[in-house]
Design an enzyme around this catalytic site. Structure first.
Site: not given
Ligand code: F6P
Length: 387
Positions: A140, A182
């Site tokens: 991010d 994301m």
């Molecule tokens: O922080 C990294 C990230 O990929 C974000 O961009 C996204 O909102 C989140 O993690 C998704 O998390 P998870 O892998 O728990 O679905």
């Protein structure tokens, strides 16, 4: 200088391409300095369960530079301090157990590779007396105190490639394609991926968007004969007077999960423009696969620097990229903060300036520049530009 004989390394939170490159650099530099490295699996679980810790040798890290994911595994547990943990070895207070195992394993220091959540937990342990160094990780690019994190470049490259591909199908069908990327509450991936992919509209969380302005941009493109439009939307973007799209609410120390922004925006644009609209969610593909050369290099630099800080006894710090140098910044200055896209960021300004001054239906360059700059502070509520 402290005497460091044994060092633990762990990866926490969502994975990011380049984690293995950091582990490899940590293992190789530490071993060359005469330090034994213990790999802790599944984040701090490696300090809870004895069978989740193992010695890492140079053989263990051979060939992992180019691999995505993490050989140590990772978990995203929310707030681990909230409740006692139940294990086959008994029920423990989380912080006490980590401290006890750190001592039992005869570790001299830890390197914690993770995002804001992991670094916050690490900071708590540092305050209770565990000597550790943090390495920032996230696709991010929103970790405070460092200009960049490994994983971001790979995610942006993937998003760019995906947007490139969407151009041809969008054009063939004369559709609006809405692409969700994301980034949580920061628009770095959307802005960089959108610009690199030649998107026509980029919507980021930092600037709640105005459907009227988006529609005007799309109609201007139609009016000058464009057969399609590409809208890139960050998962955390929201319309003016609207809310972020959430697939799972926050619970038990876990943050809310974002998702649905592209569908919501696409459905609305279809209604408002009468044009065929499709949406695509790039999702976890952005985190998968091999890291780019940039991310491998940055991750390797971070790993080497983290070991250097440990050997110099610079604990409670995070390795940060302040080009051209890597510098230690206190974890206390980093955790709990988010690095958003600044509204005066040059790429954001350029995107806006390109939007107002391009195409045969756009106002003249000098006038539009003035208009755009004024509107940034006054009224501009979406990042809009035409190709
Ligand atoms: O922080 C990294 C990230 O990929 C974000 O961009 C996204 O909102 C989140 O993690 C998704 O998390 P998870 O892998 O728990 O679905």
């Amino acid at each position: 200088m402290p005497t460091i004989r044994k060092l633990g390394v762990l990866t926490g939170g969502g994975d990011a391409p380049g984690l293995n490159a950091v582990i490899r650099a940590v293992v190789k530099t530490a071993i060359n300095a005469g330090v034994t490295v213990i790999g802790l699996e599944d984040s701090f679980d490696g300090l809870i369960y004895p069978d989740k810790a193992r010695v890492l040798t140079t053989k263990d890290v051979a060939g992992i530079l180019r691999q995505g994911g993490t050989i140590l595994g990772t978990v995203n547990r929310g707030n681990p301090f909230a409740e006692p943990i139940v294990t086959p070895y008994g029920t423990f207070n989380y912080a006490d157990r980590v401290m006890e195992m750190f001592q039992q394993m005869e570790l001299d220091a830890l390197i914690c590779i993770g995002g804001d959540g992991t670094l916050s937990i690490a900071y708590e342990f540092y305050k209770t007396g565990i000597p550790l160094v943090g390495v920032p990780k996230t696709i991010d690019n929103d970790i405070y105190g460092t200009t960049s994190c490994f994983g971001f470049d790979t995610a942006v490259s993937f998003a760019t490639d995906a947007i490139d591909r969407l151009h041809t199908t969008a054009e063939a069908h004369r559709r609006i394609m809405v692409v969700e990327v994301m980034g949580r509450y920061a628009g770095w991936i959307a802005l960089h991926g959108g610009v690199a992919g030649g998107a026509d509209v980029i919507l980021i969380p930092e600037i709640p968007y105005d459907f009227d302005k988006v529609v005007q941009c799309l109609q201007r493109r139609d009016a000058r004969g464009a057969r399609f439009s590409i809208v890139v939307i960050a998962e955390g973007a929201r319309p003016k007077d609207g809310a972020v799209s959430v697939v799972e609410k926050a619970h038990g120390g876990h943050a809310e999960r974002l998702g649905g922004a592209a569908k919501f925006c696409g459905d609305e644009l279809a209604t408002l423009t009468g044009k065929e609209t499709r949406h695509v969610v790039l999702g976890h593909l952005q985190r998968g696969g091999a890291p780019t050369a940039f991310d491998r290099t940055l991750a390797t630099r971070f790993g080497g620097k983290a070991v250097e800080l440990v050997l110099r006894g610079q604990f409670g710090k995070m390795v940060a990229n302040h080009p051209p140098e890597l510098v230690p910044v206190p974890l206390g200055e980093v955790v709990g903060r988010t690095k958003l896209v600044p509204l005066d960021y040059d790429l954001l300004q350029t995107a806006r300036m390109m939007g107002i001054s391009c195409g045969d239906k756009c106002p003249s360059r000098s006038w539009s520049f003035f208009f755009c700059r004024s509107s940034i502070s006054l009224t501009c509520s979406s990042v809009i530009f035409c190709t």
